[in-house]
Design a protein around this motif. Structure first.
Motif, PDB file in Angstrom:
ATOM      1  N   ASN A 147      23.518  -5.345   6.009  1.00  0.00           N
ATOM      2  CA  ASN A 147      23.496  -4.468   7.191  1.00  0.00           C
ATOM      3  C   ASN A 147      23.915  -5.228   8.439  1.00  0.00           C
ATOM      4  N   GLN A 148      23.424  -6.447   8.589  1.00  0.00           N
ATOM      5  CA  GLN A 148      23.789  -7.266   9.753  1.00  0.00           C
ATOM      6  C   GLN A 148      25.283  -7.562   9.737  1.00  0.00           C
ATOM      7  N   GLN A 149      25.801  -7.855   8.541  1.00  0.00           N
ATOM      8  CA  GLN A 149      27.233  -8.132   8.414  1.00  0.00           C
ATOM      9  C   GLN A 149      28.038  -6.895   8.815  1.00  0.00           C
ATOM     10  N   LEU A 150      27.615  -5.731   8.352  1.00  0.00           N
ATOM     11  CA  LEU A 150      28.301  -4.483   8.706  1.00  0.00           C
ATOM     12  C   LEU A 150      28.274  -4.258  10.218  1.00  0.00           C
ATOM     13  N   ILE A 151      27.131  -4.480  10.817  1.00  0.00           N
ATOM     14  CA  ILE A 151      26.999  -4.308  12.269  1.00  0.00           C
ATOM     15  C   ILE A 151      27.964  -5.222  13.008  1.00  0.00           C
ATOM     16  N   GLU A 152      28.016  -6.487  12.598  1.00  0.00           N
ATOM     17  CA  GLU A 152      28.907  -7.445  13.257  1.00  0.00           C
ATOM     18  C   GLU A 152      30.372  -7.057  13.083  1.00  0.00           C
ATOM     19  N   LEU A 153      30.731  -6.578  11.888  1.00  0.00           N
ATOM     20  CA  LEU A 153      32.120  -6.174  11.651  1.00  0.00           C
ATOM     21  C   LEU A 153      32.486  -4.938  12.478  1.00  0.00           C
ATOM     22  N   VAL A 154      31.567  -4.001  12.605  1.00  0.00           N
ATOM     23  CA  VAL A 154      31.822  -2.801  13.413  1.00  0.00           C
ATOM     24  C   VAL A 154      31.986  -3.187  14.876  1.00  0.00           C
ATOM     25  N   ASP A 161      42.056   5.623  22.192  1.00  0.00           N
ATOM     26  CA  ASP A 161      41.909   4.923  20.918  1.00  0.00           C
ATOM     27  C   ASP A 161      40.850   5.573  20.039  1.00  0.00           C
ATOM     28  N   SER A 162      39.735   6.006  20.649  1.00  0.00           N
ATOM     29  CA  SER A 162      38.638   6.531  19.837  1.00  0.00           C
ATOM     30  C   SER A 162      38.986   7.854  19.165  1.00  0.00           C
ATOM     31  N   LYS A 163      40.016   8.552  19.686  1.00  0.00           N
ATOM     32  CA  LYS A 163      40.448   9.799  19.043  1.00  0.00           C
ATOM     33  C   LYS A 163      41.566   9.560  18.034  1.00  0.00           C
ATOM     34  N   ASN A 164      42.020   8.338  17.916  1.00  0.00           N
ATOM     35  CA  ASN A 164      43.107   8.006  17.009  1.00  0.00           C
ATOM     36  C   ASN A 164      42.535   7.766  15.611  1.00  0.00           C
ATOM     37  N   LEU A 165      42.685   8.754  14.754  1.00  0.00           N
ATOM     38  CA  LEU A 165      42.119   8.696  13.411  1.00  0.00           C
ATOM     39  C   LEU A 165      42.739   7.583  12.569  1.00  0.00           C
ATOM     40  N   LEU A 174      43.827   4.644  13.615  1.00  0.00           N
ATOM     41  CA  LEU A 174      43.198   3.381  14.008  1.00  0.00           C
ATOM     42  C   LEU A 174      41.790   3.271  13.423  1.00  0.00           C
ATOM     43  N   LYS A 175      41.051   4.372  13.471  1.00  0.00           N
ATOM     44  CA  LYS A 175      39.690   4.366  12.930  1.00  0.00           C
ATOM     45  C   LYS A 175      39.707   4.101  11.424  1.00  0.00           C
ATOM     46  N   ASN A 176      40.581   4.800  10.708  1.00  0.00           N
ATOM     47  CA  ASN A 176      40.668   4.604   9.257  1.00  0.00           C
ATOM     48  C   ASN A 176      41.073   3.178   8.902  1.00  0.00           C
ATOM     49  N   ASP A 177      42.004   2.617   9.675  1.00  0.00           N
ATOM     50  CA  ASP A 177      42.412   1.227   9.452  1.00  0.00           C
ATOM     51  C   ASP A 177      41.240   0.274   9.673  1.00  0.00           C
ATOM     52  N   SER A 178      40.447   0.555  10.704  1.00  0.00           N
ATOM     53  CA  SER A 178      39.288  -0.292  10.993  1.00  0.00           C
ATOM     54  C   SER A 178      38.279  -0.234   9.850  1.00  0.00           C
ATOM     55  N   TRP A 179      37.999   0.978   9.374  1.00  0.00           N
ATOM     56  CA  TRP A 179      37.037   1.104   8.258  1.00  0.00           C
ATOM     57  C   TRP A 179      37.572   0.421   6.997  1.00  0.00           C
ATOM     58  N   ARG A 180      38.890   0.504   6.766  1.00  0.00           N
ATOM     59  CA  ARG A 180      39.469  -0.152   5.599  1.00  0.00           C
ATOM     60  C   ARG A 180      39.307  -1.666   5.706  1.00  0.00           C
ATOM     61  N   GLU A 181      39.582  -2.219   6.885  1.00  0.00           N
ATOM     62  CA  GLU A 181      39.397  -3.668   7.100  1.00  0.00           C
ATOM     63  C   GLU A 181      37.942  -4.079   6.869  1.00  0.00           C
ATOM     64  N   ILE A 182      37.028  -3.306   7.384  1.00  0.00           N
ATOM     65  CA  ILE A 182      35.591  -3.610   7.224  1.00  0.00           C
ATOM     66  C   ILE A 182      35.209  -3.561   5.752  1.00  0.00           C
ATOM     67  N   SER A 183      35.648  -2.506   5.049  1.00  0.00           N
ATOM     68  CA  SER A 183      35.293  -2.386   3.639  1.00  0.00           C
ATOM     69  C   SER A 183      35.876  -3.518   2.810  1.00  0.00           C
ATOM     70  N   SER A 211      36.543  -6.550   3.951  1.00  0.00           N
ATOM     71  CA  SER A 211      35.780  -7.762   4.322  1.00  0.00           C
ATOM     72  C   SER A 211      34.462  -7.837   3.560  1.00  0.00           C
ATOM     73  N   MET A 212      33.844  -6.674   3.359  1.00  0.00           N
ATOM     74  CA  MET A 212      32.543  -6.642   2.684  1.00  0.00           C
ATOM     75  C   MET A 212      32.647  -6.492   1.185  1.00  0.00           C
ATOM     76  N   GLY A 213      33.856  -6.165   0.710  1.00  0.00           N
ATOM     77  CA  GLY A 213      34.045  -5.988  -0.721  1.00  0.00           C
ATOM     78  C   GLY A 213      33.413  -4.694  -1.239  1.00  0.00           C
ATOM     79  N   ILE A 214      33.409  -3.669  -0.415  1.00  0.00           N
ATOM     80  CA  ILE A 214      32.871  -2.371  -0.813  1.00  0.00           C
ATOM     81  C   ILE A 214      33.874  -1.292  -0.471  1.00  0.00           C
ATOM     82  N   SER A 215      33.644  -0.079  -0.990  1.00  0.00           N
ATOM     83  CA  SER A 215      34.566   1.024  -0.688  1.00  0.00           C
ATOM     84  C   SER A 215      34.361   1.490   0.745  1.00  0.00           C
ATOM     85  N   GLY A 216      35.397   2.122   1.273  1.00  0.00           N
ATOM     86  CA  GLY A 216      35.365   2.609   2.644  1.00  0.00           C
ATOM     87  C   GLY A 216      34.314   3.655   2.846  1.00  0.00           C
TER      88      GLY A 216
END
Length: 189
Positions: free
Chosen positions: A146-153, A167-171, A173-182, A184-189
């Motif tokens: 959870n801490q790792q997820l928080i830091e990545l977000v 930027d916050s309405k740009n889907l 960019l958001k999807n790319d960010s979630w893909r990068e986070i997933s 990094s964590m080795g989990i699905s988006g």
């Protein structure tokens, strides 16, 4: 110190302030300021953050709407949610509650009993120090994850920063960010 939010007490306090649930009263700048003031006072009474109180109230209110709709669509089914009866003051504020008052009276209600003294576990702190949090019952791996997820977000403001509205309405960019986070964590988006 992490405290627990008492749902029934929250409901009773909200019920005393129709401006918090009656859409006819909630409109306008003056009323918005009044609502903010009321939420602040309620948060002090409940020893929780305003955000925790508002979020929990919205969750409870939405669940009531779902239970009410379900009960009216399936009159033979029984409503088992233990807080349903405490929220009956909301019935006139839902389309379902207004259309057929007689159908509303015929709702079968048989609450499941809560264990005595049980309160909904809601972290009432906003940003308290990590060492004060009560993570004794939590799985250590889950806490680290959870801490790792928080830091990545935090590294992807597009997911939470509404100031940068473009930027916050740009889907994409958001999807790319979630893909990068997933990734990094080795989990699905």
């Amino acid at each position: 110190m992490v405290t627990q939010l008492d749902d029934i007490r929250l409901i009773k306090l909200v019920q005393l302030h129709p401006i918090l649930y009656d859409k006819r009263l909630a409109r306008g700048q003056k009323n918005s300021i009044l609502k903010d003031d009321i939420w602040h006072k309620l948060s002090l009474q409940l020893n929780c953050s305003e955000r925790a109180c508002i979020t929990r109230w919205k969750s409870i209110r939405d669940r009531f709407g779902k239970e009410l709709r379900r009960a009216q669509e399936n009159p033979d089914e029984t409503v088992n949610w233990d807080m349903f009866e405490h929220l009956l003051f909301l019935r006139d504020h839902y389309k379902q509650g207004q259309t057929n008052g007689e159908a509303f009276l015929n709702i079968k209600y048989d609450p499941k009993k809560r264990r005595r003294g049980r309160k909904r576990k809601i972290d009432c702190e906003e940003d308290g120090p990590k060492e004060d949090r009560d993570d004794d019952d939590a799985d250590p791996d889950e806490v680290v994850e959870n801490q790792q997820l928080i830091e990545l977000v935090k590294d992807h403001p597009v997911l939470y920063d509404k100031i940068k509205i473009r930027d916050s309405k740009n889907l994409t960019l958001k999807n790319d960010s979630w893909r990068e986070i997933s990734e990094s964590m080795g989990i699905s988006g």
